[in-house]
Design a protein around this motif. Structure first.
Motif, PDB file in Angstrom:
ATOM      1  N   PHE A 186     -42.832 -18.800  47.223  1.00 46.40           N
ATOM      2  CA  PHE A 186     -43.628 -18.926  48.239  1.00 46.40           C
ATOM      3  C   PHE A 186     -43.529 -18.013  49.401  1.00 46.40           C
ATOM      4  O   PHE A 186     -42.421 -17.948  49.801  1.00 46.40           O
ATOM      5  CB  PHE A 186     -43.969 -20.411  48.776  1.00 46.40           C
ATOM      6  N   GLU A 187     -44.451 -17.635  50.268  1.00 49.49           N
ATOM      7  CA  GLU A 187     -44.500 -16.918  51.483  1.00 49.49           C
ATOM      8  C   GLU A 187     -43.956 -17.965  52.564  1.00 49.49           C
ATOM      9  O   GLU A 187     -43.169 -17.551  53.493  1.00 49.49           O
ATOM     10  CB  GLU A 187     -45.982 -16.087  51.981  1.00 49.49           C
ATOM     11  N   VAL A 188     -44.582 -19.040  52.403  1.00 48.72           N
ATOM     12  CA  VAL A 188     -43.927 -20.172  53.448  1.00 48.72           C
ATOM     13  C   VAL A 188     -43.650 -21.493  52.514  1.00 48.72           C
ATOM     14  O   VAL A 188     -44.313 -21.534  51.302  1.00 48.72           O
ATOM     15  CB  VAL A 188     -45.007 -20.488  54.475  1.00 48.72           C
ATOM     16  N   SER A 189     -42.674 -22.303  52.740  1.00 53.14           N
ATOM     17  CA  SER A 189     -42.605 -23.413  52.128  1.00 53.14           C
ATOM     18  C   SER A 189     -43.380 -24.587  52.550  1.00 53.14           C
ATOM     19  O   SER A 189     -43.346 -25.462  51.463  1.00 53.14           O
ATOM     20  CB  SER A 189     -40.968 -23.606  52.513  1.00 53.14           C
ATOM     21  N   SER A 190     -44.043 -24.586  53.641  1.00 54.17           N
ATOM     22  CA  SER A 190     -44.862 -25.812  53.879  1.00 54.17           C
ATOM     23  C   SER A 190     -46.000 -25.147  54.822  1.00 54.17           C
ATOM     24  O   SER A 190     -45.818 -24.071  55.472  1.00 54.17           O
ATOM     25  CB  SER A 190     -44.370 -26.649  54.605  1.00 54.17           C
ATOM     26  N   GLU A 191     -47.140 -25.491  54.612  1.00 54.37           N
ATOM     27  CA  GLU A 191     -48.456 -25.297  55.698  1.00 54.37           C
ATOM     28  C   GLU A 191     -49.063 -26.134  56.308  1.00 54.37           C
ATOM     29  O   GLU A 191     -48.993 -27.323  55.606  1.00 54.37           O
ATOM     30  CB  GLU A 191     -49.412 -24.500  54.716  1.00 54.37           C
ATOM     31  N   THR A 192     -49.671 -26.049  57.439  1.00 51.01           N
ATOM     32  CA  THR A 192     -50.266 -27.174  58.229  1.00 51.01           C
ATOM     33  C   THR A 192     -51.595 -26.747  58.627  1.00 51.01           C
ATOM     34  O   THR A 192     -51.674 -25.645  59.134  1.00 51.01           O
ATOM     35  CB  THR A 192     -49.579 -27.463  59.711  1.00 51.01           C
ATOM     36  N   PHE A 193     -52.535 -27.496  58.469  1.00 52.56           N
ATOM     37  CA  PHE A 193     -53.890 -27.443  58.366  1.00 52.56           C
ATOM     38  C   PHE A 193     -54.580 -28.497  59.338  1.00 52.56           C
ATOM     39  O   PHE A 193     -54.055 -29.707  59.370  1.00 52.56           O
ATOM     40  CB  PHE A 193     -54.740 -27.183  57.235  1.00 52.56           C
ATOM     41  N   CYS A 194     -55.570 -28.351  60.094  1.00 48.76           N
ATOM     42  CA  CYS A 194     -56.174 -29.283  60.911  1.00 48.76           C
ATOM     43  C   CYS A 194     -57.247 -30.142  59.698  1.00 48.76           C
ATOM     44  O   CYS A 194     -57.792 -29.576  58.838  1.00 48.76           O
ATOM     45  CB  CYS A 194     -57.175 -28.785  61.874  1.00 48.76           C
ATOM     46  N   ALA A 195     -57.711 -31.265  60.199  1.00 48.75           N
ATOM     47  CA  ALA A 195     -58.543 -31.881  59.295  1.00 48.75           C
ATOM     48  C   ALA A 195     -59.866 -31.470  59.320  1.00 48.75           C
ATOM     49  O   ALA A 195     -60.505 -31.868  57.873  1.00 48.75           O
ATOM     50  CB  ALA A 195     -58.510 -33.797  59.572  1.00 48.75           C
ATOM     51  N   ASP A 196     -60.268 -30.815  60.353  1.00 47.98           N
ATOM     52  CA  ASP A 196     -61.577 -30.441  60.178  1.00 47.98           C
ATOM     53  C   ASP A 196     -61.923 -28.920  59.650  1.00 47.98           C
ATOM     54  O   ASP A 196     -62.910 -28.463  59.686  1.00 47.98           O
ATOM     55  CB  ASP A 196     -62.308 -30.396  61.556  1.00 47.98           C
ATOM     56  N   GLU A 197     -60.668 -28.491  58.862  1.00 44.72           N
ATOM     57  CA  GLU A 197     -60.902 -26.912  58.574  1.00 44.72           C
ATOM     58  C   GLU A 197     -61.615 -26.924  57.191  1.00 44.72           C
ATOM     59  O   GLU A 197     -62.040 -25.702  56.858  1.00 44.72           O
ATOM     60  CB  GLU A 197     -59.293 -26.207  58.585  1.00 44.72           C
ATOM     61  N   GLY A 198     -61.752 -27.704  56.507  1.00 48.03           N
ATOM     62  CA  GLY A 198     -62.385 -27.850  55.249  1.00 48.03           C
ATOM     63  C   GLY A 198     -61.778 -27.304  54.152  1.00 48.03           C
ATOM     64  O   GLY A 198     -60.575 -27.592  53.918  1.00 48.03           O
ATOM     65  N   ILE A 199     -62.249 -26.115  53.760  1.00 47.13           N
ATOM     66  CA  ILE A 199     -61.873 -25.408  52.314  1.00 47.13           C
ATOM     67  C   ILE A 199     -60.902 -24.383  53.029  1.00 47.13           C
ATOM     68  O   ILE A 199     -61.420 -23.324  53.895  1.00 47.13           O
ATOM     69  CB  ILE A 199     -63.059 -24.768  51.517  1.00 47.13           C
ATOM     70  N   VAL A 200     -59.569 -24.401  52.590  1.00 42.56           N
ATOM     71  CA  VAL A 200     -58.815 -23.218  53.024  1.00 42.56           C
ATOM     72  C   VAL A 200     -58.033 -22.752  51.799  1.00 42.56           C
ATOM     73  O   VAL A 200     -57.817 -23.472  50.834  1.00 42.56           O
ATOM     74  CB  VAL A 200     -57.841 -23.945  54.166  1.00 42.56           C
ATOM     75  N   SER A 201     -57.515 -21.764  52.071  1.00 47.63           N
ATOM     76  CA  SER A 201     -56.609 -20.599  50.966  1.00 47.63           C
ATOM     77  C   SER A 201     -55.134 -21.075  51.485  1.00 47.63           C
ATOM     78  O   SER A 201     -54.670 -20.663  52.609  1.00 47.63           O
ATOM     79  CB  SER A 201     -57.058 -19.629  50.736  1.00 47.63           C
ATOM     80  N   LEU A 202     -54.267 -21.328  50.244  1.00 45.22           N
ATOM     81  CA  LEU A 202     -52.712 -21.445  50.600  1.00 45.22           C
ATOM     82  C   LEU A 202     -52.359 -19.739  50.826  1.00 45.22           C
ATOM     83  O   LEU A 202     -52.820 -19.126  50.431  1.00 45.22           O
ATOM     84  CB  LEU A 202     -52.289 -22.016  49.583  1.00 45.22           C
ATOM     85  N   ALA A 203     -50.998 -19.752  51.348  1.00 45.31           N
ATOM     86  CA  ALA A 203     -50.331 -18.613  51.630  1.00 45.31           C
ATOM     87  C   ALA A 203     -50.130 -18.012  50.400  1.00 45.31           C
ATOM     88  O   ALA A 203     -50.093 -18.637  49.178  1.00 45.31           O
ATOM     89  CB  ALA A 203     -49.218 -18.467  52.436  1.00 45.31           C
ATOM     90  N   GLY A 204     -49.687 -16.723  50.343  1.00 39.52           N
ATOM     91  CA  GLY A 204     -49.407 -15.988  49.024  1.00 39.52           C
ATOM     92  C   GLY A 204     -48.111 -16.589  48.219  1.00 39.52           C
ATOM     93  O   GLY A 204     -47.395 -17.097  48.994  1.00 39.52           O
ATOM     94  N   VAL A 205     -48.149 -16.085  47.014  1.00 40.00           N
ATOM     95  CA  VAL A 205     -47.030 -16.626  46.171  1.00 40.00           C
ATOM     96  C   VAL A 205     -46.569 -15.527  45.114  1.00 40.00           C
ATOM     97  O   VAL A 205     -47.752 -14.891  44.878  1.00 40.00           O
ATOM     98  CB  VAL A 205     -47.274 -17.967  45.393  1.00 40.00           C
ATOM     99  N   THR A 206     -45.485 -15.323  44.695  1.00 38.84           N
ATOM    100  CA  THR A 206     -45.301 -14.434  43.778  1.00 38.84           C
ATOM    101  C   THR A 206     -44.290 -15.068  42.511  1.00 38.84           C
ATOM    102  O   THR A 206     -43.597 -15.804  42.841  1.00 38.84           O
ATOM    103  CB  THR A 206     -44.292 -13.174  44.075  1.00 38.84           C
ATOM    104  N   PRO A 207     -44.677 -14.637  41.301  1.00 38.29           N
ATOM    105  CA  PRO A 207     -45.597 -13.709  40.798  1.00 38.29           C
ATOM    106  C   PRO A 207     -47.096 -14.228  40.725  1.00 38.29           C
ATOM    107  O   PRO A 207     -47.297 -15.424  40.801  1.00 38.29           O
ATOM    108  CB  PRO A 207     -44.993 -13.186  39.269  1.00 38.29           C
TER     109      PRO A 207
END
Length: 321
Positions: free
Chosen positions: A188-209
């Motif tokens: 994973f590009e990052v091991s954890s991600e933080t979003f705000c509750a009002d962000e709605g639909i979001v995409s996670l950071a990249g991953v390989t493969p």
């Protein structure tokens, strides 16, 4: 040689005769080592004669031929099993009999319990390789407890193991191949991600493969890793899983953490503050007694005020702001 016969009342009589002692005839018949039927080319007796032998009479139990008068018969064929060989020799001293046994063993066929076509690394698999008949030996130290192989201990590719078992004079061997394919490592590009509750639909950071599938609470598109922050909920943490299967059919799985932060909340006991146009500064947070929700910090923006909420009233001048 003289034989004297005496009659004490009459006379003594002598008898003269001759006799000849001739050498005894005999043979030494060696006991043969057992044969294996897979390379048996026939039995040739190892016989060493001594003396004047006039006749040889061989009998080969179940043999082809079954009999022979040859002093040195050769390549007598026998089926698998134990067969008695008898030799009777004749000479001026009479007959003598000798016996031995020809043992022809049968090679056993080796078979294995079928295995799957290939195995994957990283799964912790231990494969039991079952050979028939049991009791043989494997040629590799990677086989433990007589029949177990740890897949993760094998190199990628085809791994050949040889099983050997003996049956009397016969030895049978057979090869068993275990194919091992590599399993992709997920990053994973990052091991954890933080979003705000009002962000709605979001995409996670990249991953390989790329090309795997996503799963877990809040995932709304398994192919792209899109999540709905609202499905996870403010203040909650979700574990999102990513699964990838390579061309060889080997699957790997890894996870990352998604944290949903709630919206900032502040309590203002009063919304109006009267300040004097006098030299010096005041801290609006303290003056207003603002209470922030746990985990939040404040930052102030405006004229004549710094980020900490420290205001210079004289800088603003008289008025309502």
């Amino acid at each position: 040689m003289v034989l004297t016969a005496t009659n004490f009342d009459c006379d003594t009589v002598e008898y003269h005769f001759e006799f000849t002692i001739i050498p005894s005839a005999f043979v030494t018949l060696a006991d043969p080592d057992p044969f294996c039927d897979s390379d048996f080319m026939g039995y040739t007796p190892q016989v060493s004669p001594s003396g004047d032998i006039t006749d040889y009479c061989w009998t080969f139990e179940n043999g082809t031929p079954a009999t022979s008068n040859d002093p040195n018969p050769m390549d007598i064929d026998f089926p698998p099993g134990s067969h008695e060989v008898t030799l009777v020799i004749k000479s001026a001293c009479g007959e003598q009999t000798y016996q031995t046994v020809v043992q022809v063993d049968t090679a056993v066929g080796v078979s294995f319990l079928p295995l799957q076509d290939a195995y994957c690394t990283g799964q912790g698999d231990t494969v039991k390789i079952v050979a028939t008949p049991p009791g043989g030996t494997w040629n590799s130290p990677l086989v433990f407890n007589d029949s177990c192989v740890a897949i993760d201990a094998l190199p990628i590719g085809d791994n050949r193991f040889t099983y050997t078992i003996g049956a009397g004079a016969c030895s049978s061997s057979e090869d068993l191949t275990i194919a091992v394919n590599d399993t992709a490592h997920i990053d994973f590009e990052v091991s954890s991600e933080t979003f705000c509750a009002d962000e709605g639909i979001v995409s996670l950071a990249g991953v390989t493969p790329p090309g795997g599938t996503w799963s877990g609470t809040g995932v709304v598109d398994a192919s792209t890793g899109t999540i709905d922050a609202g499905l996870i909920g403010a203040g909650n943490t979700a574990t999102i899983w990513y699964t990838f299967t390579n061309a060889e059919g080997c699957s790997s799985q890894a996870s990352q953490t998604v944290i949903i932060e709630g919206l900032p909340e502040a309590t203002l006991p009063q919304d109006t503050l009267f300040l004097c146009d006098a030299p010096g500064t005041v801290n609006l947070g303290s003056e207003l007694d603002i209470q922030l929700a746990t985990g939040f910090t404040d930052e102030w923006l405006g004229n004549c005020i710094d980020a900490t909420g420290t205001l210079d009233p004289a800088c603003l001048g008289i008025g309502t702001f």
